[in-house]
Every structure is written in C-alpha cells, then in structure tokens.
Design a protein around this motif. Structure first.
Motif, mmCIF file in Angstrom:
data_model
loop_
_atom_site.group_PDB
_atom_site.id
_atom_site.type_symbol
_atom_site.label_atom_id
_atom_site.label_comp_id
_atom_site.label_asym_id
_atom_site.label_seq_id
_atom_site.Cartn_x
_atom_site.Cartn_y
_atom_site.Cartn_z
ATOM 1 N N ALA A 20 -4.997 -3.620 3.599
ATOM 2 C CA ALA A 20 -4.127 -3.535 2.433
ATOM 3 C C ALA A 20 -4.611 -4.467 1.335
ATOM 4 O O ALA A 20 -4.918 -5.630 1.587
ATOM 5 C CB ALA A 20 -2.694 -3.873 2.816
ATOM 6 N N ASP A 21 -4.672 -3.933 0.122
ATOM 7 C CA ASP A 21 -4.995 -4.705 -1.079
ATOM 8 C C ASP A 21 -3.702 -4.810 -1.883
ATOM 9 O O ASP A 21 -3.228 -3.816 -2.452
ATOM 10 C CB ASP A 21 -6.090 -3.982 -1.872
ATOM 11 N N ILE A 22 -3.097 -6.007 -1.894
ATOM 12 C CA ILE A 22 -1.782 -6.208 -2.489
ATOM 13 C C ILE A 22 -1.861 -7.281 -3.559
ATOM 14 O O ILE A 22 -2.327 -8.400 -3.302
ATOM 15 C CB ILE A 22 -0.747 -6.642 -1.424
ATOM 16 N N ASP A 23 -1.439 -6.947 -4.776
ATOM 17 C CA ASP A 23 -1.283 -7.965 -5.810
ATOM 18 C C ASP A 23 -0.089 -7.600 -6.680
ATOM 19 O O ASP A 23 0.698 -6.724 -6.325
ATOM 20 C CB ASP A 23 -2.577 -8.156 -6.622
ATOM 21 N N ASP A 24 0.065 -8.261 -7.815
ATOM 22 C CA ASP A 24 1.237 -8.042 -8.663
ATOM 23 C C ASP A 24 1.202 -6.700 -9.395
ATOM 24 O O ASP A 24 2.201 -6.298 -9.984
ATOM 25 C CB ASP A 24 1.359 -9.167 -9.699
ATOM 26 N N TYR A 42 -2.774 -0.959 -2.546
ATOM 27 C CA TYR A 42 -3.694 0.053 -2.029
ATOM 28 C C TYR A 42 -3.813 -0.176 -0.527
ATOM 29 O O TYR A 42 -3.973 -1.316 -0.089
ATOM 30 C CB TYR A 42 -5.093 -0.059 -2.659
ATOM 31 N N ILE A 43 -3.733 0.877 0.246
ATOM 32 C CA ILE A 43 -3.934 0.779 1.689
ATOM 33 C C ILE A 43 -5.033 1.754 2.084
ATOM 34 O O ILE A 43 -4.956 2.946 1.754
ATOM 35 C CB ILE A 43 -2.634 1.078 2.464
ATOM 36 N N ASP A 44 -6.049 1.243 2.754
ATOM 37 C CA ASP A 44 -7.212 2.062 3.126
ATOM 38 C C ASP A 44 -7.796 2.734 1.886
ATOM 39 O O ASP A 44 -8.230 3.883 1.925
ATOM 40 C CB ASP A 44 -6.803 3.094 4.177
ATOM 41 N N PRO A 84 -4.108 4.739 -3.318
ATOM 42 C CA PRO A 84 -3.166 4.108 -4.248
ATOM 43 C C PRO A 84 -1.724 4.364 -3.812
ATOM 44 O O PRO A 84 -1.170 5.438 -4.028
ATOM 45 C CB PRO A 84 -3.487 4.809 -5.572
ATOM 46 N N VAL A 85 -1.100 3.377 -3.214
ATOM 47 C CA VAL A 85 0.234 3.530 -2.638
ATOM 48 C C VAL A 85 1.328 3.307 -3.679
ATOM 49 O O VAL A 85 2.317 4.053 -3.734
ATOM 50 C CB VAL A 85 0.406 2.560 -1.454
ATOM 51 N N MET A 86 1.169 2.283 -4.501
ATOM 52 C CA MET A 86 2.191 1.960 -5.507
ATOM 53 C C MET A 86 1.559 1.130 -6.613
ATOM 54 O O MET A 86 0.634 0.364 -6.369
ATOM 55 C CB MET A 86 3.363 1.204 -4.868
ATOM 56 N N GLU A 87 2.090 1.298 -7.837
ATOM 57 C CA GLU A 87 1.617 0.506 -8.970
ATOM 58 C C GLU A 87 2.804 -0.016 -9.770
ATOM 59 O O GLU A 87 3.903 0.563 -9.744
ATOM 60 C CB GLU A 87 0.681 1.335 -9.852
ATOM 61 N N GLY A 88 2.565 -1.094 -10.506
ATOM 62 C CA GLY A 88 3.630 -1.793 -11.184
ATOM 63 C C GLY A 88 4.346 -1.010 -12.263
ATOM 64 O O GLY A 88 5.507 -1.298 -12.581
#
Length: 247
Positions: A26-30, A34-36, A39-43
């Motif tokens: 998982a690549d998680i920031d503010d 992103y997982i694998d 693009p799972v969610m964006e701000g």
C-alpha cells in the motif's frame, strides 16, 4: 475528456484472488491510497465522501463502514451524532492506519480486520442503523458488481428503518460516460441507475419502496491525472429497510 466506453479504469486483473489483498503493498499519503499500484482513493473525493457520510449517519446510532481508505468518509462520519462506528478493512497497512486513527476519535470505533466476505457472517441481525460500503474491487470480474454481493449478505444486519448507501467509483467511472447521449446529467444518471443498479438491488432482496430516490452530488473536479473517474457529478444511492409491520 471524450465520452467513450474506454473511459475509467481498466487495470484490474482477471482471476485475482481476493484473499491476497491483505498483504498487498500500500502507498498511502495525504493525497491518495494505491494498493498493488491500483488507484483506490484520492483526496479530491472529500466533498462527496462528506455528503455520503451524512446519508449513512442519518439515523444516528450504530454505523458500519466497509473500507477505510484515506479516512475521508470515516472522519466525516465521526462528525455526526452516532454511538458506535464499526469499520471493516482488509489491507494490513491500511488497517494499521485505521487503528492509529481510531484512538483519536470522539465516538467509539470498532476496527475489524479482514475481507468483508469473511467478516459479514459474524455481524448480528438488525444491528446497524446505517451502513456505508466503499471498497475496491479485487479483480476485473467484480468491478461492477462487488457491492451487490455485499449488500445481499448484509441486508439482515441492517435494522428496520436503517439506511444503506454505497460507492463504487471504479465502476461508475466506466459506466457513466456510456450514458452521455441521454442529453442531461439527470437523465444519464436516471438511466444508469435503472439499468445497472436497481435490478441488482432488487435481486439483493430490497423492494421497490425500499430503494429511495438517489441524489446526484456535484460539482466535482477530479484532476486530469485521476485514472478512475473524470465526471463532474456522482450518484448517492439511498436504501431504507422497511420497518417491521405490526401484527
């Protein structure tokens, strides 16, 4: 952006095993999750997530949220007058963030780790006043229908009079441009809902009168870099479980 059937996200893999989701990188920031590399969610979703959180918490009480992501909807849910906030999250890295976040919230938070497919059977009947589902499809086959698999199984856990809503932007980002020829945003969403959402909700066991009038939220401004959604409005479904009839 040109309205074509190729709009939206087409990077999901066929036959991907959902059980592998927990330990995906998982690549998680503010700004995003992103997982694998998906693009799972964006701000930019924040205004929409606030609005849909208001729907899920309309009855107060005990609220179930499936999918934590960036905590956009979770934080919004915590601003409402609720008693308990149960959150199911399947990815280990995201769940760690959830645990850290939960310790700082004003209302009781009950984190539950695991795929919803494994957790939903442990939920009590008629236990939740509100349910909000917003997870990521684990494979190409489930891109447009995974929310309905959940809704069918969780219906028993929703209290009579309770509210259920859901979000699947990875699906709507593909589907919505196919209805641009309807002439107006309202007409496009109406036909999309009738053809791609309502039949599944009926098959989940909800009746016509339990499927309430959806709302259309906007304007939105997803950045051009967003791979999964490029429209300026979004659908908010509202399902209200019928009250038990008096004998």
């Amino acid at each position: 952006m040109a309205a074509t059937q190729e709009a939206g996200y087409h990077g999901l893999k066929k036959g991907e095993n959902p059980n592998q989701w927990s330990n995906k990188q998982a690549d998680i920031d503010d700004d995003h999750v992103y997982i694998d590399n998906h693009p799972v969610m964006e701000g930019w979703e924040l205004p929409y997530q606030k609005e849909i959180a208001a729907v899920a918490t309309r009855k107060g009480g005990k609220v179930l949220e499936v999918g934590f992501g960036m905590a956009l909807s979770a934080t919004a849910i915590q601003t409402h007058d609720i008693e308990e906030h149960v959150i199911i999250e399947a990815n280990e890295a995201v769940f760690k963030k959830l645990q850290e976040w939960a310790a700082k919230q004003p209302h009781k938070v009950t984190p539950m780790f695991g795929l919803w497919q494994d957790v939903v059977s442990t939920l009590k009947n008629n236990d939740f006043d509100g349910i909000y589902y917003d997870t990521y499809p684990n494979n190409e086959e489930s891109q447009h229908i995974h929310q309905f698999d959940f809704i069918k199984q969780v219906r028993r856990a929703l209290k009579p009079g309770g509210i259920l809503t859901y979000c699947n932007l990875t699906s709507l980002g593909v589907l919505r441009p196919r209805y641009d020829s309807e002439g107006s945003d309202e007409a496009a969403w109406a036909k999309l809902f009738e053809e791609t959402q309502k039949p599944h909700l009926l098959a989940c066991g909800f009746s016509e009168d339990e499927i309430k009038e959806y709302s259309i939220f906007g304007p939105l401004a997803p950045p051009r870099s967003c791979a999964y959604y490029q429209h300026n409005s979004l659908l908010i479904p509202v399902i209200e479980k019928k009250l038990a009839s008096c004998p």
